[in-house]
Design a protein around this motif. Structure first.
Motif, PDB file in Angstrom:
ATOM      1  N   SER A 132     156.127 -16.933  56.917  1.00  0.00           N
ATOM      2  CA  SER A 132     155.344 -16.799  58.160  1.00  0.00           C
ATOM      3  C   SER A 132     156.163 -16.173  59.281  1.00  0.00           C
ATOM      4  O   SER A 132     155.620 -15.470  60.137  1.00  0.00           O
ATOM      5  CB  SER A 132     154.793 -18.159  58.595  1.00  0.00           C
ATOM      6  N   THR A 182     154.968 -12.797  60.965  1.00  0.00           N
ATOM      7  CA  THR A 182     154.798 -12.739  62.422  1.00  0.00           C
ATOM      8  C   THR A 182     155.594 -11.581  63.008  1.00  0.00           C
ATOM      9  O   THR A 182     155.107 -10.873  63.907  1.00  0.00           O
ATOM     10  CB  THR A 182     155.239 -14.072  63.064  1.00  0.00           C
ATOM     11  N   VAL A 204     150.546 -17.763  60.856  1.00  0.00           N
ATOM     12  CA  VAL A 204     150.773 -16.471  61.506  1.00  0.00           C
ATOM     13  C   VAL A 204     149.787 -16.212  62.649  1.00  0.00           C
ATOM     14  O   VAL A 204     150.197 -15.805  63.741  1.00  0.00           O
ATOM     15  CB  VAL A 204     150.752 -15.326  60.469  1.00  0.00           C
ATOM     16  N   VAL A 232     151.258 -15.560  66.407  1.00  0.00           N
ATOM     17  CA  VAL A 232     151.053 -14.272  67.074  1.00  0.00           C
ATOM     18  C   VAL A 232     150.283 -14.471  68.374  1.00  0.00           C
ATOM     19  O   VAL A 232     150.606 -13.868  69.405  1.00  0.00           O
ATOM     20  CB  VAL A 232     150.326 -13.278  66.147  1.00  0.00           C
TER      21      VAL A 232
END
Length: 497
Positions: free
Chosen positions: A296, A300, A485, A489
Motif C-alpha cells: 500500500s 500510494t 490506498v 491518497v
C-alpha cells in the motif's frame, strides 16, 4: 480502458451502449425518463410488468429499442432511491461494469453519475465510478497458462449532469484514475506468490517506481547497514530466513523543500510462517498477504506521482521473511531495537511490530510532520471489526480525525480504537523494557501500545489492515483489495498545498 467525463444527452446517443439507472419502486432516473419518452413509455411498461426488479447492482440488457433507434441499453438496478449509500453505489457501478464486460461492449456512456448518493457530490460519484470501474475489470492471471478472454470494454464516458461542476468532476476523474492505478499496483504486489515476491523483489519494485517517476527517489539499506544502525528487532525477525532483509526508503518531493514530510511506514513481511511459534497449516495459507502494508505504501507513492501532488512524503518499508529453524529467533529471546529499548519475544508470530519499530525509529531522521504505520498486524482486528473497517489507533487526535475523514471521503473507512494508558500494563516484561505481545485480550490495542513506545517523538497513527487489505482465508476467495490506498491518497490530497 479510457475513461472521460462530458455532458452527453442520452436521447442523442443512439449508437452506443447507454448505462441507465432505474429504482426498485419503478421510478426512473433523469436519463431513463428521457429515453422512456423517446421509446413511447417502454421502460415504464417493462418495470410495471415486473420484468426487472431493479435491485441494487442487477442489470438488464436491452437491444434495438424504439424501432432500432437505441441499439443497446443496459438498465442498472439502483434499489430504493433513499437508501443509496456510498457502498451501495459501488455495488451498483460494479454490476454495471460487469454487465458491460459480459455483453462484450466496447464503448459505453454511463449515466449513473446522476444517481443521488446521500449528500455526496457529483464529483464524488465521478471518482467512485472511475475507481470502481477498474476494480470490476481487475484480473490477476500472470501464472495461469490459460488466460481469460480479453476485455472488450475500451472506453467509458461518464455523463456530466451539471456543467457548473465540470472543473470539480475533471479533478475527481484524475484522482480516481491515479487511485485506481495505485490500487491495482498494490493488488498485483499483494497477489504475487511469496517465492517471487521476496524482500529483494520489493526493493526492485521500489527502484522501478523511482525509475518511472522522477519525483520519487529510493534508497535500499542492506542487512549490514541495518546492523550498523543497531536494528536488532527487524534483524531478529529476519535471521531465520535465507532471504536477506531490506529497509526500503522512498522519498517523494512535490512540495517546498523546507516543508516536513509525511511518513508512511508499511509492514513488508513477504511470508509469515509464525517463525518458531509456528502457525497451523491452515492458518499459513494467506500469509503471502502479510506484506500488504508495504504494497500500500508503494501503491500510494505511485498514485502521488501520477497526481503530482504538492506535498512531501517519505515511504519506509521494512521487508523481511519470518521463518522457523535453528538460526531463527525464539520465544523469550531479548532483542535490542534501534531505539535502544529492549524487547522480550513472547511470540515469534508477533513479528510485524518488531520490524515496524526499527523502521519507526529510522523515520525520525526525516523529521516528519506525522507518521502513519500500515500493517496486517493482528488477527484480533478481524474479530473486532470484520472485513469492513480498518482499525485506527493514534497518539494525536487531530491526525486520527483527519484519517477518519479521509476514509469517509474515499469510501475506505476506518474505526478508531482507544490507546489508553491502562492497556500498556499488558505488555510489561520482568526481564526487558517490554514484551512483544500482551495476551489475547485487546490484541489490536496492545499491538498499538507496543508501537506507540517508538512514536514518542512525533505525531503517529496506525492502520491495522489485517481485515481490509486482503481476503486471506479460503481458496478461491483469497485476493488483495488495494486498501487502504484510497484513504491514504485522500489524506495526502487533503494536506497538499
Amino acid at each position: 480502458m479510457k475513461i472521460s467525463v462530458e455532458a452527453i444527452q442520452p436521447e442523442k446517443q443512439t449508437k452506443h451502449c447507454l448505462v441507465i439507472g432505474v429504482y426498485s419502486n419503478q421510478a426512473l432516473t433523469g436519463s431513463a425518463k428521457a429515453i422512456d419518452k423517446q421509446c413511447g413509455g417502454y421502460l415504464t411498461k417493462l418495470l410495471k410488468n415486473g420484468a426487472f426488479d431493479a435491485k441494487a447492482g442487477e442489470t438488464l440488457p436491452l437491444y434495438h429499442l424504439a424501432n432500432g433507434e437505441f441499439e443497446h441499453l443496459l438498465l442498472v438496478g439502483c434499489g430504493e432511491a433513499d437508501k443509496i449509500t456510498p457502498m451501495v453505489f459501488r455495488k451498483i457501478v460494479t454490476g454495471a461494469i460487469k454487465g458491460l464486460v459480459s455483453s462484450k461492449t466496447a464503448k459505453a456512456i454511463c449515466y449513473l453519475s446522476e444517481v443521488t448518493v446521500g449528500k455526496e457530490t457529483l464529483a464524488f460519484n465521478v471518482r467512485q465510478i472511475t475507481e470502481t470501474a477498474f476494480e470490476a475489470i481487475y484480473r490477476f492471471e500472470q501464472f495461469k497458462s490459460k488466460k481469460s478472454d480479453s476485455i472488450a470494454l475500451k472506453e467509458l464516458i461518464i455523463h456530466l449532469s451539471d456543467e457548473s461542476e465540470k472543473a470539480a468532476c475533471k479533478k475527481a476523474l484524475n484522482e480516481g484514475l491515479a487511485i485506481a492505478a495505485g490500487v491495482a499496483y498494490t493488488k498485483d504486489l499483494g497477489n504475487m506468490p511469496s517465492n517471487i515476491c521476496t524482500p529483494t523483489y520489493l526493493a526492485k519494485e521500489a527502484e522501478a517506481l523511482a525509475k518511472a517517476y522522477p519525483s520519487i527517489k529510493v534508497n535500499v539499506l542492506e542487512e549490514k547497514d541495518m546492523q550498523k544502525l543497531g536494528m536488532g528487532a527487524l534483524l531478529g525477525v529476519s535471521q531465520g530466513s535465507d532471504e536477506p532483509a531490506k529497509l526500503i526508503c522512498l522519498e517523494y518531493q512535490g512540495g517546498n523543500k523546507k516543508t516536513a514530510p509525511i511518513a508512511l511506514i508499511g509492514k513488508g513481511v513477504t511470508f509469515d510462517t509464525g517463525g518458531n511459534s509456528i502457525k497451523p497449516a491452515d492458518s499459513m495459507v494467506g500469509m503471502k498477504y502479510d506484506m500488504c502494508g508495504a504494497a500500500s505504501v508503494l501503491g500510494t507513492m505511485k498514485a502521488l506521482a501520477e497526481l503530482k501532488l504538492a506535498i512531501n512524503v517519505v515511504g519506509v518499508i521494512p521487508a523481511v521473511e519470518n521463518m522457523p529453524g535453528g538460526k531463527a529467533y525464539k520465544p523469550e529471546d531479548i532483542l535490542t531495537s534501534m531505539s535502544g529499548k529492549t524487547i522480550e519475544v513472547i511470540s515469534t508470530d508477533a513479528e510485524g511490530r518488531l520490524a515496524l519499530c526499527d523502521a519507526m525509529t529510522y523515520a525520525e531522521r526525516y523529521k516528519p510532520a506525522s507518521v502513519i504505520t500500515i500493517a496486517t498486524l493482528t488477527g484480533a482486528v478481524v474479530i473486532g471489526l470484520g472485513f469492513h473497517a480498518t482499525g485506527l489507533l493514534s497518539n494525536h487526535e487531530p491526525l486520527a480525525k483527519s484519517l477518519l475523514k479521509a476514509g469517509l471521503a474515499s469510501n475506505d473507512r476506518a474505526w478508531q480504537l482507544p490507546l489508553w494508558e491502562e492497556y500498556q500494563e499488558q505488555i510489561k516484561s520482568p526481564f526487558a523494557d517490554m514484551a512483544n505481545t500482551g495476551g489475547r485480550t485487546a490484541g489490536t490495542i496492545t499491538a498499538g501500545c507496543f508501537l506507540s513506545r517508538f512514536a514518542e517523538n512525533y505525531h503517529w497513527a496506525h492502520l491495522d489492515v489485517a481485515g481490509t487489505a486482503a481476503m486471506m482465508m479460503g481458496t478461491n476467495e483469497r485476493k488483495a483489495t488495494g486498501r487502504p490506498v484510497p484513504m491514504l491518497v485522500q489524506y495526502l490530497i487533503d494536506h497538499a498545498t
